[in-house]
Write a protein that holds these residues in place. Sequence first.
Motif, PDB file in Angstrom:
ATOM      1  N   CYS A 214       8.380  67.292  41.748  1.00 46.21           N
ATOM      2  CA  CYS A 214       7.238  66.830  40.962  1.00 46.21           C
ATOM      3  C   CYS A 214       6.851  65.415  41.380  1.00 46.21           C
ATOM      4  O   CYS A 214       7.710  64.530  41.440  1.00 46.21           O
ATOM      5  CB  CYS A 214       7.587  66.847  39.474  1.00 46.21           C
ATOM      6  SG  CYS A 214       6.286  66.173  38.416  1.00 46.21           S
ATOM      7  N   PRO A 215       5.580  65.170  41.695  1.00 53.14           N
ATOM      8  CA  PRO A 215       5.169  63.826  42.131  1.00 53.14           C
ATOM      9  C   PRO A 215       5.196  62.792  41.001  1.00 53.14           C
ATOM     10  O   PRO A 215       5.115  61.601  41.270  1.00 53.14           O
ATOM     11  CB  PRO A 215       3.735  64.057  42.636  1.00 53.14           C
ATOM     12  CG  PRO A 215       3.258  65.267  41.907  1.00 53.14           C
ATOM     13  CD  PRO A 215       4.464  66.132  41.713  1.00 53.14           C
ATOM     14  N   HIS A 216       5.331  63.239  39.759  1.00 51.54           N
ATOM     15  CA  HIS A 216       5.296  62.322  38.618  1.00 51.54           C
ATOM     16  C   HIS A 216       6.697  61.934  38.140  1.00 51.54           C
ATOM     17  O   HIS A 216       6.993  60.761  37.944  1.00 51.54           O
ATOM     18  CB  HIS A 216       4.500  62.944  37.468  1.00 51.54           C
ATOM     19  CG  HIS A 216       3.118  63.342  37.852  1.00 51.54           C
ATOM     20  ND1 HIS A 216       2.144  62.413  38.203  1.00 51.54           N
ATOM     21  CD2 HIS A 216       2.537  64.563  37.982  1.00 51.54           C
ATOM     22  CE1 HIS A 216       1.027  63.048  38.514  1.00 51.54           C
ATOM     23  NE2 HIS A 216       1.240  64.354  38.397  1.00 51.54           N
TER      24      HIS A 216
ATOM     25  N   SER B 286      10.936  59.161  48.553  1.00 52.13           N
ATOM     26  CA  SER B 286      10.780  60.557  48.165  1.00 52.13           C
ATOM     27  C   SER B 286      12.069  61.346  48.418  1.00 52.13           C
ATOM     28  O   SER B 286      12.900  60.990  49.263  1.00 52.13           O
ATOM     29  CB  SER B 286       9.629  61.206  48.924  1.00 52.13           C
ATOM     30  OG  SER B 286      10.004  61.448  50.265  1.00 52.13           O
TER      31      SER B 286
ATOM     32  N   GLN C 241       3.513  64.897  48.829  1.00 55.52           N
ATOM     33  CA  GLN C 241       3.297  63.768  49.743  1.00 55.52           C
ATOM     34  C   GLN C 241       3.554  64.173  51.185  1.00 55.52           C
ATOM     35  O   GLN C 241       2.843  63.742  52.100  1.00 55.52           O
ATOM     36  CB  GLN C 241       4.196  62.598  49.339  1.00 55.52           C
ATOM     37  CG  GLN C 241       3.843  61.996  47.989  1.00 55.52           C
ATOM     38  CD  GLN C 241       4.870  60.991  47.505  1.00 55.52           C
ATOM     39  OE1 GLN C 241       6.068  61.124  47.775  1.00 55.52           O
ATOM     40  NE2 GLN C 241       4.424  59.981  46.785  1.00 55.52           N
TER      41      GLN C 241
ATOM     42  N   ASP D 170       7.132  69.038  48.827  1.00 58.45           N
ATOM     43  CA  ASP D 170       6.756  67.702  48.365  1.00 58.45           C
ATOM     44  C   ASP D 170       5.276  67.499  48.667  1.00 58.45           C
ATOM     45  O   ASP D 170       4.872  67.536  49.837  1.00 58.45           O
ATOM     46  CB  ASP D 170       7.609  66.653  49.085  1.00 58.45           C
ATOM     47  CG  ASP D 170       7.398  65.245  48.569  1.00 58.45           C
ATOM     48  OD1 ASP D 170       6.273  64.930  48.137  1.00 58.45           O
ATOM     49  OD2 ASP D 170       8.354  64.446  48.609  1.00 58.45           O
TER      50      ASP D 170
END
Length: 271
Positions: A196-198, A249, A231, A229
Amino acid sequence: MEAAAEPGNLAGVRHIILVLSGKGGVGKSTISTELALALRHQGKKVGILDVDLCGPSIPHMFRARGKAVHQCDNGWVPVFVDQEQSISLMSVGFLLENPDEAVVWRGPKKHALIKQFVSDVAWGELDYLVVDTPPGTSDEHMATVEALRPYRPLGALVVTTPQAVSIGDVRRELTFCKKTGLKVIGVIENMSGFTCPHCAECTNVFSSGGGEELARLAGVPFLGSVPLDPQLTRSLEEGRDFIQEFPKSTAYSALMSIAQKVLHRMPALCS
C-alpha cells in the motif's frame, strides 16, 4: 572453451546472467531492469541484451525508445543509458523503424539475429551482462544458450509469481536449465503481495510462498520476493531509476537484497 579475447565480442564480460521463466507476464523485464539498476548502484558496469524479439520492453523501461544503434569497427555499438556508460542496452526494439511494428519472423531469422547480438555487439568491459529472454523454453532460448555458451559460464535467474499455474510452468523452466546444463543462481518470486502506498502494509493479492517452495523442491536457492509496488510500476512506465528515487520502499529493500545475493553467488557459481 572461452572465446578469444577479441574486441567487439564478449571477452570483456565477466559474468552473464539469463533471466528466465516458463511463463509470460511474470515480470522478467522488470527484474532484468531493476537488477541492472541495483548492480549499477553497487558500482558495477552492466549490459542488458533483450532477446525477447516479439515483445522488446527494455528500451521503454530505460526511456530509450527511438534511440539508434550505430556501427563501429567492431560491430554494433550498444545504446548507453547514461553519460558514464554504466548501463548499455541492445534490443531489436532499436532496430525497428516503427516501435509498434510486429516482428513476424520464422525461427532461422530469429536465430541469426540472436547470434549477431552475441557476436557483433561491442559491449567492451562489463561486470555483468543480463539477458532478458522471452517466455517459455522455445527455440530462442536454445539459440541464446548455444550462442553464449562458448564465451563464459552462464548463470540463470528464474522468475515466478506466487500462483500455482505460474509455479507449474516455471518448474518446467528449471527442468530446461538442468537439461541444457545452465547453473541456476536462484528463484525470484515477483508480484508477491501488494504494498500500500499510504501505510506500506503488504497484502497477498494472489498467494504467497510458492516461489520459495519451488526453490526448495528443486534444490536451488530462493533469492527473495518482490512485492507489487505502484512506485515501481510508475518508474518502469516512465523510464526512471526506481532504485535511486525510492530507497524507502519495500520493493527497494527486496531488490537490493536480491542483487547482493547475485553478487555473492555468481562468482562462486561460475568458478
